[in-house]
Design an enzyme around this catalytic site. Structure first.
Site, PDB file in Angstrom:
ATOM      1  N   ASP A  67       0.822  -1.209   0.000  1.00  0.00           N
ATOM      2  CA  ASP A  67       0.000   0.000   0.000  1.00  0.00           C
ATOM      3  C   ASP A  67       0.860   1.265   0.000  1.00  0.00           C
ATOM      4  O   ASP A  67       0.473   2.284  -0.574  1.00  0.00           O
ATOM      5  CB  ASP A  67      -0.924   0.004   1.217  1.00  0.00           C
ATOM      6  CG  ASP A  67      -2.198  -0.804   0.981  1.00  0.00           C
ATOM      7  OD1 ASP A  67      -2.366  -1.319  -0.143  1.00  0.00           O
ATOM      8  OD2 ASP A  67      -3.012  -0.921   1.914  1.00  0.00           O
ATOM      9  N   ASP A 142      -4.420  10.317   4.045  1.00  0.00           N
ATOM     10  CA  ASP A 142      -4.565  11.211   5.188  1.00  0.00           C
ATOM     11  C   ASP A 142      -3.444  12.225   5.272  1.00  0.00           C
ATOM     12  O   ASP A 142      -2.386  12.085   4.660  1.00  0.00           O
ATOM     13  CB  ASP A 142      -4.625  10.411   6.501  1.00  0.00           C
ATOM     14  CG  ASP A 142      -3.493   9.399   6.643  1.00  0.00           C
ATOM     15  OD1 ASP A 142      -2.335   9.765   6.367  1.00  0.00           O
ATOM     16  OD2 ASP A 142      -3.765   8.244   7.011  1.00  0.00           O
ATOM     17  N   ARG A 152       6.844  15.539  23.506  1.00  0.00           N
ATOM     18  CA  ARG A 152       5.798  15.168  24.448  1.00  0.00           C
ATOM     19  C   ARG A 152       4.448  15.487  23.800  1.00  0.00           C
ATOM     20  O   ARG A 152       4.370  15.715  22.607  1.00  0.00           O
ATOM     21  CB  ARG A 152       5.993  15.929  25.755  1.00  0.00           C
ATOM     22  CG  ARG A 152       7.332  15.635  26.446  1.00  0.00           C
ATOM     23  CD  ARG A 152       7.483  16.443  27.715  1.00  0.00           C
ATOM     24  NE  ARG A 152       8.762  16.193  28.366  1.00  0.00           N
ATOM     25  CZ  ARG A 152       9.166  16.801  29.466  1.00  0.00           C
ATOM     26  NH1 ARG A 152       8.378  17.715  30.054  1.00  0.00           N
ATOM     27  NH2 ARG A 152      10.343  16.520  29.995  1.00  0.00           N
ATOM     28  N   ALA A 183      -6.780   3.221   7.362  1.00  0.00           N
ATOM     29  CA  ALA A 183      -5.330   3.320   7.551  1.00  0.00           C
ATOM     30  C   ALA A 183      -5.026   3.796   8.977  1.00  0.00           C
ATOM     31  O   ALA A 183      -5.525   3.233   9.938  1.00  0.00           O
ATOM     32  CB  ALA A 183      -4.735   4.239   6.486  1.00  0.00           C
ATOM     33  N   TYR A 184      -4.241   4.853   9.113  1.00  0.00           N
ATOM     34  CA  TYR A 184      -3.818   5.355  10.423  1.00  0.00           C
ATOM     35  C   TYR A 184      -5.030   5.686  11.302  1.00  0.00           C
ATOM     36  O   TYR A 184      -5.049   5.409  12.505  1.00  0.00           O
ATOM     37  CB  TYR A 184      -2.944   6.586  10.199  1.00  0.00           C
ATOM     38  CG  TYR A 184      -2.141   7.081  11.376  1.00  0.00           C
ATOM     39  CD1 TYR A 184      -2.251   6.519  12.651  1.00  0.00           C
ATOM     40  CD2 TYR A 184      -1.243   8.145  11.208  1.00  0.00           C
ATOM     41  CE1 TYR A 184      -1.502   6.983  13.719  1.00  0.00           C
ATOM     42  CE2 TYR A 184      -0.479   8.612  12.275  1.00  0.00           C
ATOM     43  CZ  TYR A 184      -0.622   8.042  13.520  1.00  0.00           C
ATOM     44  OH  TYR A 184       0.122   8.505  14.577  1.00  0.00           O
ATOM     45  N   LEU A 186      -7.926   4.317  11.498  1.00  0.00           N
ATOM     46  CA  LEU A 186      -8.511   3.116  12.090  1.00  0.00           C
ATOM     47  C   LEU A 186      -7.736   2.707  13.339  1.00  0.00           C
ATOM     48  O   LEU A 186      -8.318   2.369  14.368  1.00  0.00           O
ATOM     49  CB  LEU A 186      -8.519   1.980  11.066  1.00  0.00           C
ATOM     50  CG  LEU A 186      -9.132   0.651  11.518  1.00  0.00           C
ATOM     51  CD1 LEU A 186     -10.590   0.817  11.895  1.00  0.00           C
ATOM     52  CD2 LEU A 186      -8.980  -0.406  10.426  1.00  0.00           C
ATOM     53  N   SER A 187      -6.405   2.776  13.252  1.00  0.00           N
ATOM     54  CA  SER A 187      -5.569   2.449  14.408  1.00  0.00           C
ATOM     55  C   SER A 187      -5.765   3.449  15.544  1.00  0.00           C
ATOM     56  O   SER A 187      -5.580   3.105  16.718  1.00  0.00           O
ATOM     57  CB  SER A 187      -4.095   2.425  14.001  1.00  0.00           C
ATOM     58  OG  SER A 187      -3.857   1.447  13.012  1.00  0.00           O
TER      59      SER A 187
END
Length: 287
Positions: A67, A142, A152, A183-184, A186-187
């Site tokens: 991907d 994205d 931080r 992709a990101y 969803l995580s």
């Protein structure tokens, strides 16, 4: 005669073995094959063309890789309105839906014009610094505004159509397309969105307050994110690849792009078939 452009991942296929197999198979189905010079120098088969001619001559672009390779290629192909087909050499492959074992059936259907083309929306991110546009990027998945390796918690303000949405103390914010929802985002806990839709998805990354939840808004809306930190390591990244270091008071404006990616589909699998199979594969890998 159909003209097929090849974009392989020569990091995974270092000496071009699979790329040569793919090219030989394409030629056996009576189609022509074109590639850029750096690929031809490795595989020594097919026809080499410089980039400006490559995208003018080709009818279809085939991407050999995962991907990540597909995303990088899609951003290059989108301005030329060419259909693009991904052949999976990676592990997950939401975008590269064709597996290597299916290659002969895929090429036969391609040669006989048995395929469909699906449009996917993209987004454009404009980085505004000191009142001027400093950089612009188009993304299929994205745009992330997130902390760097040693930063931080960072602090961001988000607006939709110039209306204040919220203040985000978090690891970052994602603005995704429906394609990028798997992709990101969803995580990071975002929803799965049917990629045939057109909308924008705003997802906080590890927010430090529980009330900051993902937001789905209209594709024609404008999302603006303002950096309020002065001494943090903060990055703007596009599809997890291209990026730039951000500074205090930078403004990132995200809109629907005028560009689209044209995905070529040969199999009759629905998005939900792919989703179900890939999520099962991911679960099996984790176990």
């Amino acid at each position: 005669m159909k003209k097929i452009g090849i974009i392989p991942n020569l990091v995974k296929d270092v000496i071009g073995v699979q790329t040569r197999i793919l090219i030989s198979k394409i030629l056996s189905y009576g189609m022509e094959v074109f590639m850029m010079p750096q690929v031809f120098n490795v595989v020594k088969i097919g026809n080499a063309l410089p980039p400006e001619q490559f995208f003018k001559i080709c009818d279809v672009i085939m991407v050999l890789g995962g991907d990540g390779t597909f995303l990088r290629a899609a951003r290059k192909v989108a301005p030329h309105n060419l259909p693009i087909l991904g052949i999976n050499m990676g592990r997950l492959g939401f975008l590269t839906e064709v597996e290597w074992a299916e290659l002969d059936n895929v090429l036969l259907n391609l040669a006989q014009d048995r395929y469909t083309i699906e449009e996917r929306m993209m987004i454009r991110a404009s980085l505004v610094r000191n009142g001027d546009i400093y950089a612009q990027f188009d993304a299929l998945n994205d745009v992330a505004i997130a902390k760097g390796s040693f930063a931080r918690i960072i602090h961001l303000n988000a607006y939709i159509n110039d209306k204040f949405v919220n203040y985000y103390p978090a690891d970052g914010l994602l603005v995704s397309t429906p394609t990028g929802s798997t992709a990101y985002s969803l995580s990071a806990g975002g929803p799965i969105i049917n990629p045939n839709m057109e909308c924008l998805l705003l997802t906080p990354i590890c927010p430090h307050t529980m009330d900051r939840r993902p937001i789905v808004t209209d594709a024609n809306d404008e999302i603006k994110i303002v950096v309020t930190d002065s001494k943090q390591d903060i990055l703007l990244t596009v599809d997890g690849q291209d990026g730039v270091l951000l500074i205090e008071h930078d403004v990132i404006i995200i809109n629907k792009s005028r560009l689209k990616v044209h995905l070529l589909h040969i199999n009759n699998r629905s998005f939900f078939d792919i989703l179900r199979n890939k999520l099962i594969d991911r679960k099996d890998d984790e176990e």
